[in-house]
Design a protein around this motif. Structure first.
Motif, short mmCIF file in Angstrom:
data_model
loop_
_atom_site.label_atom_id
_atom_site.label_comp_id
_atom_site.label_asym_id
_atom_site.label_seq_id
_atom_site.Cartn_x
_atom_site.Cartn_y
_atom_site.Cartn_z
N TRP A 115 17.97 28.54 72.54
CA TRP A 115 17.05 29.67 72.65
C TRP A 115 15.81 29.28 73.45
O TRP A 115 15.28 30.09 74.20
N GLU A 116 15.40 28.06 73.24
CA GLU A 116 14.21 27.57 73.93
C GLU A 116 14.40 27.59 75.44
O GLU A 116 13.54 28.07 76.18
N SER A 117 15.54 27.09 75.93
CA SER A 117 15.79 27.08 77.38
C SER A 117 15.97 28.49 77.92
O SER A 117 15.53 28.81 79.02
N PHE A 118 16.61 29.36 77.13
CA PHE A 118 16.76 30.76 77.52
C PHE A 118 15.38 31.40 77.71
O PHE A 118 15.11 32.06 78.71
N PHE A 119 14.50 31.15 76.74
CA PHE A 119 13.16 31.72 76.81
C PHE A 119 12.35 31.11 77.95
O PHE A 119 11.60 31.82 78.63
N LEU A 120 12.52 29.81 78.18
CA LEU A 120 11.82 29.17 79.31
C LEU A 120 12.25 29.78 80.64
O LEU A 120 11.41 29.98 81.53
N ASP A 121 13.52 30.11 80.79
CA ASP A 121 14.00 30.77 82.01
C ASP A 121 13.32 32.12 82.19
O ASP A 121 12.93 32.49 83.30
N TRP A 122 13.17 32.85 81.11
CA TRP A 122 12.50 34.15 81.17
C TRP A 122 11.02 33.98 81.56
O TRP A 122 10.50 34.77 82.35
N LEU A 123 10.36 33.00 80.98
CA LEU A 123 8.95 32.76 81.33
C LEU A 123 8.81 32.41 82.80
O LEU A 123 7.89 32.89 83.48
N GLN A 124 9.70 31.56 83.29
CA GLN A 124 9.68 31.17 84.70
C GLN A 124 9.86 32.39 85.60
O GLN A 124 9.16 32.56 86.60
N ALA A 125 10.81 33.25 85.24
CA ALA A 125 11.09 34.45 86.05
C ALA A 125 9.95 35.45 85.98
O ALA A 125 9.74 36.21 86.93
N ALA A 126 9.20 35.46 84.89
CA ALA A 126 8.13 36.44 84.72
C ALA A 126 6.92 36.14 85.59
O ALA A 126 6.10 37.02 85.83
N GLY A 127 6.79 34.89 86.03
CA GLY A 127 5.66 34.53 86.90
C GLY A 127 4.32 34.84 86.26
O GLY A 127 4.02 34.35 85.17
N PRO A 128 3.51 35.67 86.92
CA PRO A 128 2.17 35.95 86.39
C PRO A 128 2.17 36.76 85.09
O PRO A 128 1.14 36.87 84.43
N PHE A 129 3.30 37.31 84.72
CA PHE A 129 3.40 38.09 83.49
C PHE A 129 3.98 37.28 82.33
O PHE A 129 4.35 37.83 81.30
N ALA A 130 4.04 35.95 82.50
CA ALA A 130 4.65 35.10 81.48
C ALA A 130 3.92 35.17 80.15
O ALA A 130 4.55 35.19 79.09
N ILE A 131 2.60 35.23 80.19
CA ILE A 131 1.83 35.30 78.94
C ILE A 131 2.15 36.60 78.21
O ILE A 131 2.43 36.60 77.01
N LEU A 132 2.14 37.70 78.93
CA LEU A 132 2.45 39.00 78.34
C LEU A 132 3.87 39.02 77.78
O LEU A 132 4.11 39.50 76.67
N LEU A 133 4.81 38.46 78.53
CA LEU A 133 6.20 38.40 78.07
C LEU A 133 6.32 37.59 76.78
O LEU A 133 7.02 38.00 75.85
N SER A 134 5.63 36.47 76.71
CA SER A 134 5.67 35.64 75.51
C SER A 134 5.13 36.39 74.30
O SER A 134 5.70 36.35 73.21
N ILE A 135 4.03 37.10 74.48
CA ILE A 135 3.44 37.87 73.38
C ILE A 135 4.39 38.98 72.94
O ILE A 135 4.57 39.22 71.75
N ILE A 136 5.04 39.63 73.90
CA ILE A 136 6.00 40.70 73.57
C ILE A 136 7.19 40.13 72.80
O ILE A 136 7.61 40.69 71.78
N PHE A 137 7.73 39.00 73.25
CA PHE A 137 8.85 38.36 72.54
C PHE A 137 8.44 38.00 71.12
O PHE A 137 9.20 38.23 70.17
N ASN A 138 7.26 37.40 70.97
CA ASN A 138 6.79 37.00 69.65
C ASN A 138 6.61 38.21 68.74
O ASN A 138 6.93 38.16 67.55
N THR A 139 6.10 39.30 69.30
CA THR A 139 5.93 40.53 68.53
C THR A 139 7.29 41.06 68.07
O THR A 139 7.46 41.43 66.90
N PHE A 140 8.25 41.05 68.96
CA PHE A 140 9.60 41.52 68.64
C PHE A 140 10.21 40.68 67.52
O PHE A 140 10.80 41.19 66.58
N ILE A 141 10.03 39.37 67.61
CA ILE A 141 10.57 38.47 66.58
C ILE A 141 9.88 38.73 65.24
O ILE A 141 10.51 38.69 64.18
#
Length: 181
Positions: A2-28
């Motif tokens: 899961w960690e590597s899957f999420f890291l791939d998403w963060l990498q792809a998100a670029g400048p929106f990585a912080i927002l993506l991480s917060i959204i994922f954490n909220t969903f979890i």
């Protein structure tokens, strides 16, 4: 995994990585049964220890507040008896005001209290949302720092990390044995 899957998403998100991480954490947090340590690990790897910890903290805090509102609206109607198995959560459900604030704060500080159940109990109690948000957020500070430090040590795989992982494994096996009896 899961960690590597999420890291791939963060990498792809670029400048929106912080927002993506917060959204994922909220969903979890809304799902309540999936541990968030893999997001914390990915955040620490991707953003560094302090920034990753801060982003995880924001995600978990926002997630608890969003979950509180969703649970307050829906869970009471769909599954009001889910808390009857946990006496300490029933106590929270029946309190209000300063006592409820202190109980939520204490349960957030207690590392083995399931976060989703604490949020659920808070949502079904008489506590005001702002008091819940403050108590929950304050309680998450030491808990998340402990989680982040543990995850970091395991990622570094030094002696401290090995000890933490060994202790965690013993704890999990012990809980499983106790529950089976």
């Amino acid at each position: 995994m899961w960690e590597s899957f999420f890291l791939d998403w963060l990498q792809a998100a670029g400048p929106f990585a912080i927002l993506l991480s917060i959204i994922f954490n909220t969903f979890i947090s809304i799902l309540a049964f999936i541990p968030s340590f893999f997001i914390t690990a990915a955040n620490i790897i991707f953003f560094g220890f302090w920034m990753g910890t801060l982003i995880s903290f924001l995600g978990e805090s926002i997630g608890a507040i969003v979950s509180f509102f969703l649970y307050r609206k829906g869970i009471k109607a769909f599954s009001p008896n889910v808390l009857k198995r946990y006496k300490w959560l029933l106590r929270l459900q029946q309190t209000e005001g300063g006592r409820a604030f202190c109980l939520i704060l204490a349960l957030r500080l207690f590392p083995f209290a399931p976060s989703g159940l604490v949020t659920l109990a808070g949502a079904t109690s008489k506590i005001k949302w702002l008091h819940f948000a403050i108590a929950s957020t304050l309680g998450k500070i030491p808990a998340l720092l402990l989680e982040a430090y543990s995850v970091y040590q395991v990622l570094e795989w030094n002696l401290t990390g090995k000890i933490i992982l060994t202790m965690f494994s013993i704890l999990v096996v012990g809980i499983l044995i106790i529950r089976k009896r």
